[in-house]
Design a protein around this motif. Structure first.
Motif: not given
Length: 309
Positions: A164-168, A181-185
């Motif tokens: 579950f990504f935060d910051g999409e 942000y979440g997937s890049r992290y």
């Protein structure tokens, strides 16, 4: 089209360079041939998840409402017998640093060799109005959560990872640094751990609760995943909900593609209430959630088999 969501005129996947910059008309499911094939995906339970999430209100990154949503997801994953983990990071955004957190849970496979991820984002876009994001942020949360519950009986060789990504969403306007942000992290985290190649495929869902569901053919997505999922949809009688006009959409699957990981984005971008006050619960459908849930449940064993060496 607004930069706040991400339809591209072209896409090129560059070499692997990881930089950590944190900075239907509604119809009953299965109306065609093969519709008798069922899965344990519980549409009513998934829709209750959606109702619960929307009831928290607007859920931009860093907000109390998103923290409440995160607590709910973690509790439900634990109730499903999983061990949810929080990947907390500080994102550098145009309005300052925001603490964000991806949620991950893993269901062990039989081989212990690599993983397949099913993912979606759980944040909503930051606006000066109360954006409930029933479809955009809510529907992906509900589908991934229900898939996490029902896949215990799937004997897959690979681990099954739920993310579950935060910051999409962009904090202001969609750019390479103000988005995803979440997937890049997550890519940077895997790269730094030397575990990037352990991820064999990623399946992303986004905006798939639309009552008039048509999943577009996202053009950058890996061809073999598109073929397999579209064939599964046809076999289940859901083919009418899967389009055949390619379009490029920038979303949480793109960092994985750029890192050399096979990925697909299942998204209905033809949604008239996108990023508007109208993205409310009444525009969504339990039947649409079930279409996506059924297709992925039945496609996962084939994805697992095709991902083997």
């Amino acid at each position: 089209m607004s930069k706040n969501k991400r339809m591209l005129l072209g896409f090129a996947a560059p070499a692997v360079v990881v930089v950590l910059t944190l900075g239907f008309q509604e119809a009953g499911p299965g109306t065609g041939a093969g519709a008798s094939i069922e899965s344990p995906f519980d549409a009513e339970r998934s829709f209750r998840d959606l109702e619960t999430v929307v009831a928290f209100g607007a859920r931009p990154s860093g907000s109390e409402n998103l923290a409440r949503t995160r607590d709910y997801i973690v509790s439900e994953l634990a109730s499903a017998g999983l061990d949810p983990q929080l990947d907390v990071f500080v994102a550098r955004t145009p309005i300052g640093e925001i603490e964000m957190a991806n949620i991950r849970a893993i269901r062990d496979g039989t081989s212990g060799d690599g993983a397949i991820a099913v993912a979606g984002h759980y944040d909503t876009k930051r606006f000066d109005f109360s954006f409930l994001g029933a479809n955009d942020g809510g529907s992906s949360t509900a589908v991934v959560l229900e898939l996490a519950r029902i896949t215990a009986d799937l004997e897959l060789e690979h681990d099954l990872e739920f993310i579950f990504f935060d910051g999409e969403e962009a904090v202001l306007d969609w750019t390479a640094t103000d988005s995803l942000y979440g997937s890049r992290y997550d890519i940077a985290r895997r790269f730094e751990a030397g575990a990037l190649e352990d991820l064999k495929a990623l399946i992303l869902v986004d905006m798939i609760g639309d009552r008039d569901l048509t999943v577009l053919e996202e053009a950058a997505s890996s061809d073999w995943l598109k073929t397999l999922i579209w064939e599964t949809a046809d076999r289940l009688g859901y083919g009418e909900h899967f389009g055949n006009t390619p379009s490029f959409i920038e979303d949480d699957h793109v960092p994985y593609l750029r890192a050399g990981i096979d990925a697909i984005n299942l998204i209905d971008f033809d949604y008239p209430y996108w990023h508007s006050p109208g993205d409310t619960l009444d525009k969504t459908s339990a039947d649409s959630l079930k279409v996506i849930g059924d297709v992925l449940y039945h496609a996962l064993p084939d994805i697992d088999a095709q991902s083997l060496p």
